[in-house]
Design a protein around this motif. Structure first.
Motif, PDB file in Angstrom:
ATOM      1  N   ALA A   1       0.845  -1.199   0.000  1.00  0.00           N
ATOM      2  CA  ALA A   1       0.000   0.000   0.000  1.00  0.00           C
ATOM      3  C   ALA A   1       0.882   1.251   0.000  1.00  0.00           C
ATOM      4  CB  ALA A   1      -0.911  -0.004   1.221  1.00  0.00           C
ATOM      5  N   ILE A   2       1.989   1.191   0.741  1.00  0.00           N
ATOM      6  CA  ILE A   2       2.880   2.365   0.809  1.00  0.00           C
ATOM      7  C   ILE A   2       3.422   2.704  -0.581  1.00  0.00           C
ATOM      8  CG2 ILE A   2       5.107   3.205   1.708  1.00  0.00           C
ATOM      9  CD1 ILE A   2       4.551   1.638   4.283  1.00  0.00           C
ATOM     10  N   THR A   3       3.806   1.668  -1.341  1.00  0.00           N
ATOM     11  CA  THR A   3       4.422   1.920  -2.656  1.00  0.00           C
ATOM     12  C   THR A   3       3.375   1.983  -3.785  1.00  0.00           C
ATOM     13  OG1 THR A   3       4.776  -0.462  -2.830  1.00  0.00           O
ATOM     14  CG2 THR A   3       6.646   0.840  -2.067  1.00  0.00           C
ATOM     15  N   SER A   4       2.101   1.941  -3.434  1.00  0.00           N
ATOM     16  CA  SER A   4       1.064   1.908  -4.485  1.00  0.00           C
ATOM     17  C   SER A   4       0.909   3.262  -5.177  1.00  0.00           C
ATOM     18  CB  SER A   4      -0.272   1.492  -3.875  1.00  0.00           C
ATOM     19  OG  SER A   4      -0.737   2.520  -3.018  1.00  0.00           O
ATOM     20  N   THR A   5       0.328   3.217  -6.367  1.00  0.00           N
ATOM     21  CA  THR A   5       0.076   4.472  -7.098  1.00  0.00           C
ATOM     22  C   THR A   5      -0.962   5.304  -6.349  1.00  0.00           C
ATOM     23  OG1 THR A   5      -1.528   3.239  -8.401  1.00  0.00           O
ATOM     24  CG2 THR A   5       0.634   3.582  -9.415  1.00  0.00           C
ATOM     25  N   LYS A   6      -1.794   4.636  -5.548  1.00  0.00           N
ATOM     26  CA  LYS A   6      -2.807   5.387  -4.780  1.00  0.00           C
ATOM     27  C   LYS A   6      -2.121   6.314  -3.768  1.00  0.00           C
ATOM     28  CE  LYS A   6      -6.509   2.029  -5.137  1.00  0.00           C
ATOM     29  NZ  LYS A   6      -7.226   0.912  -4.532  1.00  0.00           N
ATOM     30  N   THR A   7      -1.120   5.789  -3.073  1.00  0.00           N
ATOM     31  CA  THR A   7      -0.424   6.616  -2.086  1.00  0.00           C
ATOM     32  C   THR A   7       0.282   7.785  -2.779  1.00  0.00           C
ATOM     33  OG1 THR A   7      -0.173   4.752  -0.607  1.00  0.00           O
ATOM     34  CG2 THR A   7       1.363   6.564  -0.270  1.00  0.00           C
TER      35      THR A   7
ATOM     36  N   GLN B   1       7.838  21.640   2.747  1.00  0.00           N
ATOM     37  CA  GLN B   1       9.137  21.710   2.054  1.00  0.00           C
ATOM     38  C   GLN B   1       8.990  21.096   0.665  1.00  0.00           C
ATOM     39  OE1 GLN B   1      12.331  20.122   4.518  1.00  0.00           O
ATOM     40  NE2 GLN B   1      11.391  20.974   6.347  1.00  0.00           N
ATOM     41  N   SER B   2       8.834  21.957  -0.314  1.00  0.00           N
ATOM     42  CA  SER B   2       8.481  21.453  -1.654  1.00  0.00           C
ATOM     43  C   SER B   2       9.625  20.654  -2.292  1.00  0.00           C
ATOM     44  CB  SER B   2       8.070  22.612  -2.553  1.00  0.00           C
ATOM     45  OG  SER B   2       9.111  23.548  -2.578  1.00  0.00           O
ATOM     46  N   GLU B   3      10.853  20.762  -1.730  1.00  0.00           N
ATOM     47  CA  GLU B   3      11.956  19.988  -2.315  1.00  0.00           C
ATOM     48  C   GLU B   3      11.856  18.499  -1.964  1.00  0.00           C
ATOM     49  OE1 GLU B   3      12.170  22.313  -0.073  1.00  0.00           O
ATOM     50  OE2 GLU B   3      13.511  21.763   1.567  1.00  0.00           O
ATOM     51  N   ILE B   4      11.059  18.147  -0.974  1.00  0.00           N
ATOM     52  CA  ILE B   4      10.891  16.715  -0.640  1.00  0.00           C
ATOM     53  C   ILE B   4       9.920  16.103  -1.646  1.00  0.00           C
ATOM     54  CG2 ILE B   4      10.155  15.061   1.139  1.00  0.00           C
ATOM     55  CD1 ILE B   4      10.831  17.136   3.249  1.00  0.00           C
ATOM     56  N   THR B   5      10.329  15.003  -2.269  1.00  0.00           N
ATOM     57  CA  THR B   5       9.476  14.412  -3.314  1.00  0.00           C
ATOM     58  C   THR B   5       8.546  13.349  -2.713  1.00  0.00           C
ATOM     59  OG1 THR B   5      11.011  12.608  -3.771  1.00  0.00           O
ATOM     60  CG2 THR B   5      11.366  14.665  -4.998  1.00  0.00           C
ATOM     61  N   PRO B   6       7.445  13.054  -3.410  1.00  0.00           N
ATOM     62  CA  PRO B   6       6.554  11.984  -2.930  1.00  0.00           C
ATOM     63  C   PRO B   6       7.312  10.662  -2.801  1.00  0.00           C
ATOM     64  CG  PRO B   6       5.512  13.199  -4.723  1.00  0.00           C
ATOM     65  CD  PRO B   6       6.907  13.737  -4.601  1.00  0.00           C
ATOM     66  N   GLU B   7       8.239  10.404  -3.731  1.00  0.00           N
ATOM     67  CA  GLU B   7       9.004   9.138  -3.684  1.00  0.00           C
ATOM     68  C   GLU B   7       9.846   9.061  -2.410  1.00  0.00           C
ATOM     69  OE1 GLU B   7       8.779  11.167  -6.326  1.00  0.00           O
ATOM     70  OE2 GLU B   7       7.558   9.881  -7.644  1.00  0.00           O
ATOM     71  N   GLN B   8      10.371  10.199  -1.976  1.00  0.00           N
ATOM     72  CA  GLN B   8      11.165  10.195  -0.725  1.00  0.00           C
ATOM     73  C   GLN B   8      10.271   9.891   0.474  1.00  0.00           C
ATOM     74  OE1 GLN B   8      12.853  14.094  -1.317  1.00  0.00           O
ATOM     75  NE2 GLN B   8      14.910  13.274  -1.619  1.00  0.00           N
ATOM     76  N   VAL B   9       9.053  10.413   0.431  1.00  0.00           N
ATOM     77  CA  VAL B   9       8.123  10.135   1.539  1.00  0.00           C
ATOM     78  C   VAL B   9       7.813   8.644   1.572  1.00  0.00           C
ATOM     79  CG1 VAL B   9       5.794  10.572   2.452  1.00  0.00           C
ATOM     80  CG2 VAL B   9       7.119  12.447   1.466  1.00  0.00           C
ATOM     81  N   VAL B  10       7.591   8.058   0.386  1.00  0.00           N
ATOM     82  CA  VAL B  10       7.311   6.619   0.314  1.00  0.00           C
ATOM     83  C   VAL B  10       8.470   5.843   0.935  1.00  0.00           C
ATOM     84  CG1 VAL B  10       7.123   4.703  -1.335  1.00  0.00           C
ATOM     85  CG2 VAL B  10       5.711   6.753  -1.630  1.00  0.00           C
ATOM     86  N   GLN B  11       9.699   6.223   0.588  1.00  0.00           N
ATOM     87  CA  GLN B  11      10.874   5.536   1.138  1.00  0.00           C
ATOM     88  C   GLN B  11      10.931   5.657   2.669  1.00  0.00           C
ATOM     89  OE1 GLN B  11      12.896   3.397  -0.525  1.00  0.00           O
ATOM     90  NE2 GLN B  11      13.563   3.007   1.597  1.00  0.00           N
TER      91      GLN B  11
END
Ligand code: BGC
Length: 430
Positions: A226-232, A406-416
């Motif tokens: 669920a964390i790595t899903s396209t929905k998240t 902080q707009s420099e943080i990407t969604p992918e980093q949050v997922v990680q």
């Protein structure tokens, strides 16, 4: 100030030492038992509701000693509670939520209330969600008082009428409406920047965009798929869109301040639990007349809940039995639950309380609760302490808050980062 919770498991050992050293409790100096109550109800609406409780305690032959710790959501209150427990001086009673109840019970701090619960048949009057969190090894160790709905949207009626706007039902509609309000020179969203306030909107978005099943997998189970899903990823992108609309961090910290802006029409909408309604009533504003309540976008079928309970730390009371019995009688009393929750904005934790006198928003909440329960759309709030251990909860709150501003943080980093938090789940000893 960043909050570093002391892992509760450390307290077990420390308590064994300090229990033996606890000095004469203050309450012994009074003829009437003193009940020191630690809670975080410090806004106008919360204080009004707490005053009703205090009155009831004082009318029942006890002395209420107030120990209020400022800070919505209770993070600071829980830190103070842990510090006091370590010092061997816990309050008589404390407001508490969710899995923390079990953690305190496991360490042997809490008064067992099972015999009172049996006499009074608590089990018959409470919903399953309350039975789950308020018991430890099948015994009641906490007294549930409120049932809050988190996924609410509060709207200033005058602003909506003036700008001829319809209530948004989906997140894209919400963004569109917010952009129109912003263009009209009014703050679209009343939001303070306490991290939990910000993160709570992400909960609402996850439910509103993808439904209860995804919500549970992501925010209750921290399921890696669920964390790595396209929905998240989609929720994180929508969350960023909202952040862009809100703009840079303002100096406003606390939720009651922005609720007051909403009431005065300086802001048009607020997304937060129904303690907002308690606040609006205390400020003299009325549902349907001055403000409207609607489910957060996309969440009409869902109900994100949190519940306030009270636990008793009997080792610091001179009259533990009398205090437990009186407090249990009082807090579980139907009239008290009705009176308190009308002031607080929530629903009574007891399901058999007559809702005559509750306003239209509470009645909508009750309908939504029953429907969500029947359809498996009832979900616990992660951000308001009902789903995960404190450590993981706080890391997720901080992460979402950083991402929002902080707009420099990407969604992918949050997922990680979420995956990293998931890996540590269960390893922190809570
Ligand atoms: C509590 C509410 C309280 C809110 C804001 C929540 O954690 O359940 O009772 O009003 O925080 O402080």
């Amino acid at each position: 100030m960043t909050f570093n919770p002391l892992p509760l498991f450390c307290l077990g050992f420390i308590m064994a030492v300090v229990n033996a050293q606890a000095s004469t409790p203050l309450s012994q100096q009074h003829t009437q038992p003193e009940v020191e109550v630690l809670h975080w109800w410090t806004s106008k609406g919360e204080q009004r509701a707490a005053a009703a409780l205090k009155q009831a305690v004082n009318n029942n032959g006890m002395v209420w000693k107030d120990f209020a710790v400022r800070g919505g959501g209770g993070e600071s209150a829980m830190t103070v509670l842990q510090a006091r427990a370590i010092a061997g001086n816990p309050p008589t009673m404390a407001q508490i939520e969710g899995p923390a109840i079990e953690a305190w019970a496991r360490l042997g701090f809490l008064t067992d209330l099972e015999s009172i619960a049996q006499q009074q048949q608590w089990q018959q009057s409470l919903p399953d969600i309350a039975l789950k969190v308020n018991r430890y090894r099948g015994h009641f160790v906490a007294i549930p008082l409120t049932l809050h709905r988190i996924n609410w949207m509060w709207l200033n009626k005058q602003v909506f009428t003036q700008l001829n706007l319809a209530v948004p039902h989906t997140w894209p509609e919400f963004m569109h409406t917010a952009a129109i309000i912003k263009q009209a020179g009014i703050t679209p969203l009343a939001i303070g920047h306490e991290p939990w306030q910000v993160a709570m909107i992400f909960e609402m978005m996850s439910l509103g965009l993808h439904g209860a099943e995804h919500y549970r997998q992501l925010l209750v189970e921290l399921n890696p798929d669920a964390i790595t899903s396209t929905k998240t990823l989609a929720s994180l992108k929508m969350f960023r869109q909202l952040a862009q609309l809100v703009g840079p961090k303002q100096n406003i910290q606390e939720w009651p301040q922005v609720t007051s802006d909403l009431a005065q029409g300086k802001a048009a909408m607020q997304l937060l639990g129904d303690w907002v309604k308690g606040e609006l009533s205390a400020l003299g504003y009325q549902a349907d007349v001055d403000y409207l309540c609607a489910p957060a976008p996309g969440t009409q079928d869902g109900f994100i809940y949190n519940m306030d309970s009270f636990v008793l730390f009997s080792q610091n009371s001179a009259h533990p039995q009398q205090v437990s019995q009186t407090m249990a009688n009082l807090l579980m009393d139907k009239t008290l639950q009705s009176q308190f929750n009308q002031l607080k904005g929530s629903l009574p934790a007891r399901q058999d309380v007559d809702l005559t006198g509750f306003d239209s928003c509470s009645l909508k909440a009750k309908q939504a609760f029953d429907k969500a329960k029947a359809n498996n759309n009832l979900v616990p709030s992660l951000i308001d302490s009902m789903a995960l251990p404190e450590q993981q909860q706080n890391e997720i709150i901080q992460l979402l808050h950083r991402y929002f501003y902080q707009s420099e943080i990407t969604p992918e980093q949050v997922v990680q980062q979420l995956l990293n938090i998931q890996k540590r789940l269960g390893q922190d000893g809570f």
